[in-house]
Design an enzyme around this catalytic site. Structure first.
Site, PDB file in Angstrom:
ATOM      1  CE1 TYR A  13     -12.297   3.408  -9.535  1.00  0.00           C
ATOM      2  CE2 TYR A  13     -14.578   3.107 -10.196  1.00  0.00           C
ATOM      3  CZ  TYR A  13     -13.499   2.747  -9.416  1.00  0.00           C
ATOM      4  OH  TYR A  13     -13.636   1.718  -8.519  1.00  0.00           O
ATOM      5  N   GLY A  14     -14.117   4.916 -14.984  1.00  0.00           N
ATOM      6  CA  GLY A  14     -14.827   3.922 -15.804  1.00  0.00           C
ATOM      7  C   GLY A  14     -13.970   3.426 -16.952  1.00  0.00           C
ATOM      8  CB  VAL A  23       0.601  -0.290  -8.254  1.00  0.00           C
ATOM      9  CG1 VAL A  23       0.530  -1.219  -7.057  1.00  0.00           C
ATOM     10  CG2 VAL A  23      -0.570   0.688  -8.286  1.00  0.00           C
ATOM     11  NE  ARG A  40      -8.631   5.264   1.172  1.00  0.00           N
ATOM     12  CZ  ARG A  40      -7.384   5.693   1.191  1.00  0.00           C
ATOM     13  NH1 ARG A  40      -6.947   6.389   2.210  1.00  0.00           N
ATOM     14  NH2 ARG A  40      -6.567   5.448   0.186  1.00  0.00           N
ATOM     15  CG  ASN A  74      -7.736  -4.014  -3.773  1.00  0.00           C
ATOM     16  OD1 ASN A  74      -8.948  -4.081  -3.844  1.00  0.00           O
ATOM     17  ND2 ASN A  74      -7.125  -3.257  -2.857  1.00  0.00           N
ATOM     18  CG  ASP A 127      -2.204   0.826   0.912  1.00  0.00           C
ATOM     19  OD1 ASP A 127      -3.270   0.213   0.769  1.00  0.00           O
ATOM     20  OD2 ASP A 127      -2.100   2.068   0.764  1.00  0.00           O
ATOM     21  CE  LYS A 148     -11.438  -0.030 -10.606  1.00  0.00           C
ATOM     22  NZ  LYS A 148     -10.255  -0.737 -10.062  1.00  0.00           N
TER      23      LYS A 148
HETATM   24  P1  NAI Z   1      -9.731   2.065  -0.522  1.00  0.00           P
HETATM   25  O1  NAI Z   1      -9.432   3.482  -0.836  1.00  0.00           O
HETATM   26  O2  NAI Z   1     -10.239   1.701   0.832  1.00  0.00           O
HETATM   27  O3  NAI Z   1      -8.442   1.160  -0.811  1.00  0.00           O
HETATM   28  C1  NAI Z   1      -7.610   1.360  -1.894  1.00  0.00           C
HETATM   29  C2  NAI Z   1      -6.193   1.230  -1.402  1.00  0.00           C
HETATM   30  O4  NAI Z   1      -5.293   1.368  -2.525  1.00  0.00           O
HETATM   31  C3  NAI Z   1      -5.803   2.305  -0.404  1.00  0.00           C
HETATM   32  O5  NAI Z   1      -5.327   1.702   0.795  1.00  0.00           O
HETATM   33  C4  NAI Z   1      -4.730   3.113  -1.115  1.00  0.00           C
HETATM   34  O6  NAI Z   1      -3.734   3.621  -0.245  1.00  0.00           O
HETATM   35  C5  NAI Z   1      -4.168   2.094  -2.091  1.00  0.00           C
HETATM   36  N1  NAI Z   1      -3.512   2.735  -3.228  1.00  0.00           N
HETATM   37  C6  NAI Z   1      -3.971   3.776  -3.954  1.00  0.00           C
HETATM   38  N2  NAI Z   1      -3.095   4.110  -4.919  1.00  0.00           N
HETATM   39  C7  NAI Z   1      -2.047   3.263  -4.785  1.00  0.00           C
HETATM   40  C8  NAI Z   1      -0.836   3.104  -5.506  1.00  0.00           C
HETATM   41  N3  NAI Z   1      -0.524   3.910  -6.519  1.00  0.00           N
HETATM   42  N4  NAI Z   1      -0.008   2.111  -5.135  1.00  0.00           N
HETATM   43  C9  NAI Z   1      -0.302   1.281  -4.099  1.00  0.00           C
HETATM   44  N5  NAI Z   1      -1.440   1.417  -3.359  1.00  0.00           N
HETATM   45  C10 NAI Z   1      -2.307   2.380  -3.712  1.00  0.00           C
HETATM   46  O7  NAI Z   1     -10.756   1.584  -1.652  1.00  0.00           O
HETATM   47  P2  NAI Z   1     -11.534   0.198  -1.883  1.00  0.00           P
HETATM   48  O8  NAI Z   1     -12.950   0.542  -1.987  1.00  0.00           O
HETATM   49  O9  NAI Z   1     -11.094  -0.829  -0.935  1.00  0.00           O
HETATM   50  O10 NAI Z   1     -11.041  -0.140  -3.364  1.00  0.00           O
HETATM   51  C11 NAI Z   1     -10.285  -1.300  -3.713  1.00  0.00           C
HETATM   52  C12 NAI Z   1     -10.450  -1.553  -5.198  1.00  0.00           C
HETATM   53  O11 NAI Z   1     -11.812  -1.873  -5.491  1.00  0.00           O
HETATM   54  C13 NAI Z   1     -10.106  -0.346  -6.064  1.00  0.00           C
HETATM   55  O12 NAI Z   1      -9.466  -0.781  -7.238  1.00  0.00           O
HETATM   56  C14 NAI Z   1     -11.464   0.220  -6.392  1.00  0.00           C
HETATM   57  O13 NAI Z   1     -11.443   0.963  -7.573  1.00  0.00           O
HETATM   58  C15 NAI Z   1     -12.287  -1.045  -6.520  1.00  0.00           C
HETATM   59  N6  NAI Z   1     -13.714  -0.869  -6.395  1.00  0.00           N
HETATM   60  C16 NAI Z   1     -14.281  -0.550  -5.188  1.00  0.00           C
HETATM   61  C17 NAI Z   1     -15.651  -0.433  -5.104  1.00  0.00           C
HETATM   62  C18 NAI Z   1     -16.320  -0.193  -3.818  1.00  0.00           C
HETATM   63  O14 NAI Z   1     -17.556  -0.250  -3.783  1.00  0.00           O
HETATM   64  N7  NAI Z   1     -15.597   0.063  -2.739  1.00  0.00           N
HETATM   65  C19 NAI Z   1     -16.516  -0.553  -6.272  1.00  0.00           C
HETATM   66  C20 NAI Z   1     -15.835  -0.935  -7.472  1.00  0.00           C
HETATM   67  C21 NAI Z   1     -14.476  -1.072  -7.519  1.00  0.00           C
END
Ligand code: NAI
Length: 306
Positions: free
Chosen positions: A165-166, A74, A200, A100, A38, A169
């Protein structure tokens, strides 16, 4: 059948928070050695901190599991390669990669700076490409690998204010489709997750009662299945609130116009038939579409293909 990952090495990007954290904890519970990656930035990708990843590692260790924290961005290939090197130095292999990590920079397209578009593409698309590239050759050599892309309903179906974002994805679905074709004979399976969870990322988008149903832990079983030895290949699984569904892209049988009637007007006139979903199917590779059109045209024109 219990799904286990004993001695397997699993990298979950962005696993300091939200869905990634839930995945990482569950892999560790099932015996995996986990790289908790992360960058530790804010929701929009700004800043960095190693705290979140380290806290997840501590939680895994206190449950008797094994994990290491990694702060790679990443979107930066050198950092990603170093992360994979760190895993291989410690545990000798990488079996599973869950792409992720993600950020949001929502705005209507009219108001969006190209820099915000690029940043979102960089983290989701380039980030997933970088991590996959860094493990791909090793997985090919070992004839085993499981990779998950994290797509989204926003890419599959659209979401107001999320052109960047769309687009990112949906790009991951395209990336997966070809990786599956190239990885199949090396024992590598690639699938995509379309999650919905209270994190978040979504906390200000939905009312509290709904967020209460959407625990990240309800999504993780789909990821565990997609990374197991019996994993499917080239599937998109939507998951949230205890619901699990398969998403497909279908093509209708369509119509064929003879050379002397190849006009836009005839396409317009045939539209209801072109759009008729009866007999639609999911093609398995791009060339299948060429075969379908060429065979259909040849049949219509009475041409015998060699
Ligand atoms: P989140 O914000 O809680 O977690 C995402 C994590 O990725 C964070 O801990 C952040 O520090 C880390 N991160 C961001 N950029 C980074 C980078 N460049 N290198 C390494 N780490 C990085 O969000 P969530 O909801 O857990 O999202 C996880 C995945 O699921 C994402 O890809 C998001 O787009 C996808 N997603 C989430 C949805 C939801 O309902 N929460 C819906 C559809 C997709």
């Amino acid at each position: 059948m219990t799904i286990r990952f004993d001695d397997q090495v699993v990298i979950v990007t962005g696993s300091g928070n939200g869905l990634g954290k839930s995945h990482a904890l569950e892999f560790a519970r099932r015996g995996a050695h986990v790289v908790v990656n992360d960058l530790g930035g804010a929701r929009d990708g700004s800043g960095a901190s190693s705290e979140a990843a380290q806290a997840v590692v501590k939680e895994i260790e206190s449950n008797g599991g094994e994990a290491i924290a990694n702060g790679a961005n990443v979107a930066d290939y050198d950092q990603v390669e170093a992360m994979v090197g760190q895993a291989v130095d410690k545990w000798g292999r990488v079996d599973v990669l869950v792409n992720n990590a993600g950020i949001l920079r929502d705005k209507t397209f009219a108001k969006m700076d190209l820099a915000d578009f690029q940043m979102v593409m960089d983290v989701h698309v380039k980030g997933s490409v970088n991590c996959t590239k860094a493990v791909w050759e090793r997985m090919r050599e070992r004839q085993y690998g499981r990779i998950v892309m994290t797509t989204s309903a926003s890419g599959l179906y659209g979401n107001f204010g999320q052109t960047n974002y769309g687009a990112a994805k949906m790009a991951l679905v395209g990336f997966m489709n070809t990786l599956c074709l190239e990885g199949q004979k090396y024992g590598i399976r690639v699938n995509a997750l379309a999650p919905i969870a209270a994190t978040r990322m979504t906390e200000d988008l939905m009312p509290e009662q709904i967020l209460g149903l959407l625990q990240p832990e309800a999504v993780t079983p789909a990821v565990i299945f997609m990374c197991s030895e019996e994993a499917p290949n080239r599937q998109i699984i939507a998951a949230g609130a205890g619901g699990f569904a398969k998403v497909t892209i279908q093509e209708t049988p369509g119509i064929f116009l003879k050379p002397d009637s190849l006009t836009a007007e005839n396409v317009a006139e045939g539209w209801d038939k072109i759009a008729d979903t009866k007999g639609e199917r999911e093609l398995q590779y791009g060339g299948e579409q060429t075969e379908k059109f060429v065979t259909g045209a040849a049949n219509m024109l009475g041409i015998k293909l060699e």
